[in-house]
Design an enzyme around this catalytic site. Structure first.
Site, PDB file in Angstrom:
ATOM      1  N   THR A 228       0.906  -1.245  -0.028  1.00  0.00           N
ATOM      2  CA  THR A 228      -0.042  -0.064   0.031  1.00  0.00           C
ATOM      3  C   THR A 228       0.975   1.051  -0.093  1.00  0.00           C
ATOM      4  O   THR A 228       1.240   1.761  -0.960  1.00  0.00           O
ATOM      5  CB  THR A 228      -0.915  -0.103   1.282  1.00  0.00           C
ATOM      6  OG1 THR A 228      -0.508  -0.281   2.637  1.00  0.00           O
ATOM      7  CG2 THR A 228      -2.070  -1.161   1.074  1.00  0.00           C
ATOM      8  N   LYS A 254       4.263  -6.904   3.901  1.00  0.00           N
ATOM      9  CA  LYS A 254       4.116  -5.776   3.642  1.00  0.00           C
ATOM     10  C   LYS A 254       3.712  -4.950   4.968  1.00  0.00           C
ATOM     11  O   LYS A 254       3.372  -5.429   6.033  1.00  0.00           O
ATOM     12  CB  LYS A 254       2.910  -5.476   2.740  1.00  0.00           C
ATOM     13  CG  LYS A 254       1.381  -5.624   3.283  1.00  0.00           C
ATOM     14  CD  LYS A 254       0.786  -4.625   4.099  1.00  0.00           C
ATOM     15  CE  LYS A 254       0.714  -3.318   3.591  1.00  0.00           C
ATOM     16  NZ  LYS A 254       0.139  -2.069   4.454  1.00  0.00           N
ATOM     17  N   THR A 265       0.654  -3.152  11.633  1.00  0.00           N
ATOM     18  CA  THR A 265      -0.263  -3.183  10.452  1.00  0.00           C
ATOM     19  C   THR A 265       0.239  -3.796   9.184  1.00  0.00           C
ATOM     20  O   THR A 265       1.109  -3.061   8.331  1.00  0.00           O
ATOM     21  CB  THR A 265      -0.702  -1.770   9.830  1.00  0.00           C
ATOM     22  OG1 THR A 265      -1.681  -1.809   8.881  1.00  0.00           O
ATOM     23  CG2 THR A 265       0.343  -0.808   9.526  1.00  0.00           C
ATOM     24  N   GLU A 354       6.642   4.778   7.577  1.00  0.00           N
ATOM     25  CA  GLU A 354       6.310   6.028   6.492  1.00  0.00           C
ATOM     26  C   GLU A 354       7.126   7.398   7.189  1.00  0.00           C
ATOM     27  O   GLU A 354       6.959   7.803   8.102  1.00  0.00           O
ATOM     28  CB  GLU A 354       4.710   6.340   6.828  1.00  0.00           C
ATOM     29  CG  GLU A 354       3.852   5.184   6.215  1.00  0.00           C
ATOM     30  CD  GLU A 354       2.517   5.234   6.484  1.00  0.00           C
ATOM     31  OE1 GLU A 354       1.484   4.742   5.716  1.00  0.00           O
ATOM     32  OE2 GLU A 354       2.086   5.780   7.612  1.00  0.00           O
ATOM     33  N   ASN A 477      -0.056  10.327   5.732  1.00  0.00           N
ATOM     34  CA  ASN A 477      -1.174  10.122   6.304  1.00  0.00           C
ATOM     35  C   ASN A 477      -2.382  11.016   6.082  1.00  0.00           C
ATOM     36  O   ASN A 477      -3.354  10.811   6.227  1.00  0.00           O
ATOM     37  CB  ASN A 477      -0.843   9.859   7.752  1.00  0.00           C
ATOM     38  CG  ASN A 477      -0.359   8.272   7.879  1.00  0.00           C
ATOM     39  OD1 ASN A 477      -1.061   7.142   7.652  1.00  0.00           O
ATOM     40  ND2 ASN A 477       0.769   8.339   8.035  1.00  0.00           N
ATOM     41  N   SER A 482      -6.780  10.026  -0.428  1.00  0.00           N
ATOM     42  CA  SER A 482      -6.754  10.818  -1.837  1.00  0.00           C
ATOM     43  C   SER A 482      -6.296  10.087  -3.095  1.00  0.00           C
ATOM     44  O   SER A 482      -5.527   9.041  -2.851  1.00  0.00           O
ATOM     45  CB  SER A 482      -6.483  12.164  -1.714  1.00  0.00           C
ATOM     46  OG  SER A 482      -5.235  12.058  -1.469  1.00  0.00           O
TER      47      SER A 482
END
Length: 482
Positions: A228, A254, A265, A354, A477, A482
């Site tokens: 993702t 992932k 996650t 991230e 995040n 979007s």
């Protein structure tokens, strides 16, 4: 009115126009106009006939081109080269671009495994677990074999009510039909946005497309299909001996954000051609998860979809005596390799956190128990103040002291020791006399950060891993949907 003028040559007759009785008389020249007329009256131009315009059909408003999101910049902590995974006997992998959310990229993984494949799994502890997680738990409880695995990215199918359950059932039915197995032999995982209903049709159609191109060597494709916000695929492999048989262990994962125990996650799938019964495989998995996937954090948030599944086809051990217990000496090398591959993948997940620019190891010692040491380590690792100080390359050890104190676990303030990069910065409850921050500041500029804390109340220890918290974490995040 007609007037006559007498001239030498004769009579000249001229006709004068009658004055208009209404409106303003148009003067013959500006000289005969009053000042007011010269200011207000302008001669009208003779209108020219306009050519007839043939009307064209109205054009449709041009659609604005949709700007594609730029591919995420690969994490600076990414491995220089990605592992090349060999085939695992009894495992075929296929991928498809099903269009679940992403356009123009693969988002569906389907794995077909040999009859008799054993499976073990651990899952999120979230009270809002996704429909695929609940399905997998049920399949394990019912003694399902690992014949088919279906994984999609882009939609987590979590918090979607009865519609989510219906999607999972439709997926299981289609996969079971394609693989010629029972529905409880199908394992399903999803990752992506929470709370958006997921249409089963793209997945159902994608299963056949993926299997149509399935092969034993598509490990890189498989790892990319489940990504993702990940910036790179996560792969690991090991080869070991069990008795006289050489077996392979391959793993893909992932995970990038919403990472915290228990688990993180993330989705993790490990495949081996070793012959290990499901109960023993489950024991080995639980033991390995504690100090790998349950010892990492990116942002302290636990996902609804965390799944770790291990599949053992048995295809490489057909001539070996059966493994009957987890303590079988023949499993020693296999267990070490399995633990190693899980830790390897866990570290790759953190390094792709991230916005991450630093990989942080936090070792806690002198605690009352392993659980206490783990909680202290996580209090440090999850502290936004600690993580932002690391991002800013600031050796602010006072924030570590704060995090130890807030953990709720026993710690002797006057015996507390903190080391950064192997250098004592605080000892016996205060700053080290004559402490020189120069070498520590140098260490903070690197990409691998080591923090060690001794809380001085016991003999237990634990290690956790995290990353820094940067501006990019917020950016990623803020526009995730979007």
């Amino acid at each position: 009115m007609v007037t006559k003028k007498t001239a030498r040559t004769g009579t000249k007759i001229s006709v004068k126009p009658k004055r208009k009785t209404s409106g303003k008389a148009k003067p013959h020249s500006k000289a005969k106009q009053t000042r007011a007329q010269r200011k207000t009256v302008k001669p009208k131009a003779v209108a020219k006939a306009k050519p007839k315009v043939v009307e064209k059909p109205a054009r449709k408003a041009a659609k604005k081109p949709v700007k594609k999101k730029a591919a995420p910049k690969v994490s600076p902590l990414a491995p220089k080269t990605y592992a090349k995974l060999p085939p695992v006997e009894g495992v075929l992998l296929g991928t498809a671009a099903a269009g679940i959310k992403y356009k123009g990229r693969t988002d569906l993984l389907v794995v077909e495994m040999a009859e008799g494949t054993q499976v073990a799994g651990v899952f999120t502890t979230s009270k809002t677990a996704s429909a695929p997680v609940e399905w997998c738990k049920s399949s394990l409880a019912e003694g399902g074999e690992g014949r088919m695995l279906v994984v999609n990215s882009g939609n987590s199918n979590a918090f979607t009510g009865k519609a989510g359950v219906a999607t999972v059932k439709a997926t299981a039915s289609a996969a079971a039909h394609a693989g010629g197995c029972r529905q409880k032999d199908v394992f399903i995982a999803s990752t992506g946005v929470i709370g958006q209903p997921m249409d089963p049709e793209p997945v159902v159609k994608g299963i056949d497309a993926a299997l149509g191109a399935a092969a034993a060597d598509k490990w890189d494709d498989a790892a990319r299909a489940i990504m993702t916000t990940d910036t790179y695929p996560k792969l690991a492999t090991r080869k070991v001996k069990i008795g006289d048989a050489e077996v392979t262990i391959n793993g893909i994962a992932k995970g990038s954000g919403m990472i915290a125990p228990d688990l993180a996650t993330m989705l993790v799938f490990i495949f081996t051609d070793a012959a290990i019964p499901a109960k023993i495989l489950q024991t080995l998995l639980l033991l390995g998860v504690r100090d790998s996937f349950n010892a990492i954090t990116v942002d302290s948030d636990t996902s609804t979809s965390d799944t770790v599944l291990v599949f053992a086809t048995g295809e490489a051990m057909k001539d070996e005596p059966r493994i009957a217990r987890a303590g079988d000496p023949r499993l020693r090398e296999f267990r070490a390799a399995l633990d190693d591959i899980m830790l390897d993948l866990a570290h790759q997940v953190v390094k792709d956190g991230e916005g991450a620019t630093k990989f942080v190891r936090i070792a806690v010692s002198g605690a009352q128990s392993h659980q206490a040491a783990r909680r202290i380590g996580m209090a440090i690792a999850n502290s936004p103040l600690v993580k932002t100080a690391i991002a800013g390359e600031d050796a602010n050890w006072g924030r570590v002291v704060m995090a130890v104190g807030k953990s709720g676990e026993a710690a002797d303030r006057d015996k507390l020791t903190i080391r950064i990069g192997g250098i004592d910065v605080a000892k016996n409850g205060m700053a080290v006399p004559g402490y020189d921050e120069t070498p520590v500041a140098r260490h903070m500029k690197g990409t691998d950060i080591d923090i060690a804390v001794d809380v001085g109340v016991g003999k237990s220890s634990a290690t956790v891993w995290t990353c820094d918290l940067t501006y990019d974490y917020i950016r990623i995040n803020a526009d995730y949907r979007s």
